[in-house]
Design an enzyme around this catalytic site. Sequence first.
Site, short mmCIF file in Angstrom:
data_model
loop_
_atom_site.label_atom_id
_atom_site.label_comp_id
_atom_site.label_asym_id
_atom_site.label_seq_id
_atom_site.Cartn_x
_atom_site.Cartn_y
_atom_site.Cartn_z
N TYR A 62 96.85 59.50 9.35
CA TYR A 62 97.29 58.50 10.35
C TYR A 62 98.81 58.28 10.26
O TYR A 62 99.48 58.19 11.30
CB TYR A 62 96.51 57.22 10.07
N LYS A 86 101.33 58.89 13.28
CA LYS A 86 102.12 57.78 13.85
C LYS A 86 103.63 58.03 13.69
O LYS A 86 104.43 57.56 14.51
CB LYS A 86 101.70 56.45 13.21
N1 LIG Z 1 94.92 47.17 14.98
C1 LIG Z 1 96.01 47.40 14.28
O1 LIG Z 1 96.29 46.69 13.28
C2 LIG Z 1 96.96 48.49 14.68
C3 LIG Z 1 98.18 48.59 13.96
C4 LIG Z 1 99.07 49.61 14.30
C5 LIG Z 1 98.79 50.49 15.32
N2 LIG Z 1 97.60 50.38 15.99
C6 LIG Z 1 97.35 51.36 17.06
O2 LIG Z 1 97.13 50.68 18.27
C7 LIG Z 1 96.21 51.43 19.09
C8 LIG Z 1 95.03 50.55 19.48
O3 LIG Z 1 94.42 50.04 18.29
P1 LIG Z 1 93.19 49.01 18.31
O4 LIG Z 1 93.27 48.26 17.03
O5 LIG Z 1 93.14 48.29 19.61
O6 LIG Z 1 91.97 50.07 18.17
P2 LIG Z 1 90.41 49.96 18.62
O7 LIG Z 1 89.68 50.85 17.67
O8 LIG Z 1 89.98 48.53 18.71
O9 LIG Z 1 90.41 50.59 20.09
C9 LIG Z 1 90.73 51.95 20.29
C10 LIG Z 1 90.13 52.41 21.61
O10 LIG Z 1 90.47 53.79 21.78
C11 LIG Z 1 89.34 54.47 22.30
N3 LIG Z 1 89.40 55.89 21.97
C12 LIG Z 1 89.30 56.47 20.75
N4 LIG Z 1 89.35 57.80 20.84
C13 LIG Z 1 89.49 58.10 22.16
C14 LIG Z 1 89.58 59.32 22.90
N5 LIG Z 1 89.54 60.51 22.28
N6 LIG Z 1 89.73 59.24 24.24
C15 LIG Z 1 89.76 58.05 24.87
N7 LIG Z 1 89.66 56.86 24.23
C16 LIG Z 1 89.53 56.88 22.88
C17 LIG Z 1 88.15 53.78 21.64
O11 LIG Z 1 86.94 54.01 22.36
C18 LIG Z 1 88.59 52.31 21.65
O12 LIG Z 1 88.17 51.64 22.82
C19 LIG Z 1 95.83 52.65 18.27
O13 LIG Z 1 96.66 53.75 18.61
C20 LIG Z 1 96.11 52.21 16.83
O14 LIG Z 1 96.33 53.31 15.99
C21 LIG Z 1 96.69 49.40 15.70
#
Ligand SMILES: NC(=O)c1ccc[n+]([C@@H]2O[C@H](COP(=O)([O-])OP(=O)(O)OC[C@H]3O[C@@H](n4cnc5c(N)ncnc54)[C@H](O)[C@@H]3O)[C@@H](O)[C@H]2O)c1
Length: 248
Positions: free
Chosen positions: A149, A153
Amino acid sequence: MTIAIVTGAARGIGAATAKRLATDGHAVAVLDLDEAAATATADAITAAGGLAVAIVADISDARSVQAAVDRVVAELGAPRILVNNAGVLRDNLLFKMTEDDWDTVMSVHLRGAFLMTRAVQAHMVDAGWGRIVNLSSTSALGNRGQANYAAAKAGIQGFTKTLAFELGRYGITANAIAPGFIQTDMTKGTAQRLGVSFEDLVHAQVSQIPVARAGVPDDIAAAVSFFCREEAGFVSGQVLYVAGGPKS
Ligand SMILES: NC(=O)c1ccc[n+]([C@@H]2O[C@H](COP(=O)([O-])OP(=O)(O)OC[C@H]3O[C@@H](n4cnc5c(N)ncnc54)[C@H](O)[C@@H]3O)[C@@H](O)[C@H]2O)c1
């Protein structure tokens, strides 16, 4: 009305971003693997007076991506905003990380952002205007248990800066947002994997965050909203850490 595509918009940060962009006056394509949850997000936007369609697609698959973008063009119009947000975790210490854990994370985050951006950029170039926002993470700086990851990123940041160089002359900006700890299903999954309660994980994270609270999806949606504005047109190739401090 500007047409926006938000990937992974069924839930979490993507859903909050789709809702925020709709409130800002954009028509939004809610793109996700999860049809039921994507439909619920699109319905919530429509019920609030916005315009949205749910589109099922796997962003790591080139044919699925092209079909999804073609559907957006047919049902809403040519997209000029793209938020590459969809993501997955396959955390493990390096010695336990499988090739599948590595490949899955690379496929969704890096290949997915590449395929989506390649499919959408032609519409932005035609319009002479576009906004691309990619979701990075504070994990890009390195994080135990996240070799895959963190690499993805960090890769997103290089990808974003290159888009800024290549597409700037067409009125297109590309920026990245690197969230810190945000309360979503993704971080709930992390608590589960670590065998701790979500409350305990939040508590431990908050103790390290200068503003002394956990992030919520709307914190990230607000930053996306800024990058997508007309007046943000001179901001490109940047990485904005939205983490309650310099880093979480
Ligand atoms: N939550 C955190 O603390 C955090 C921190 C830093 C970065 N992020 C990044 O922010 C973004 C969103 O995170 P989140 O916490 O809302 O995640 P989440 O897991 O709640 O939601 C992710 C969504 O992406 C969809 N998804 C996954 N693979 C897919 C694919 N191949 N095609 C289409 N859709 C797909 C899933 O179905 C889900 O609805 C991600 O890129 C994550 O890496 C999150």
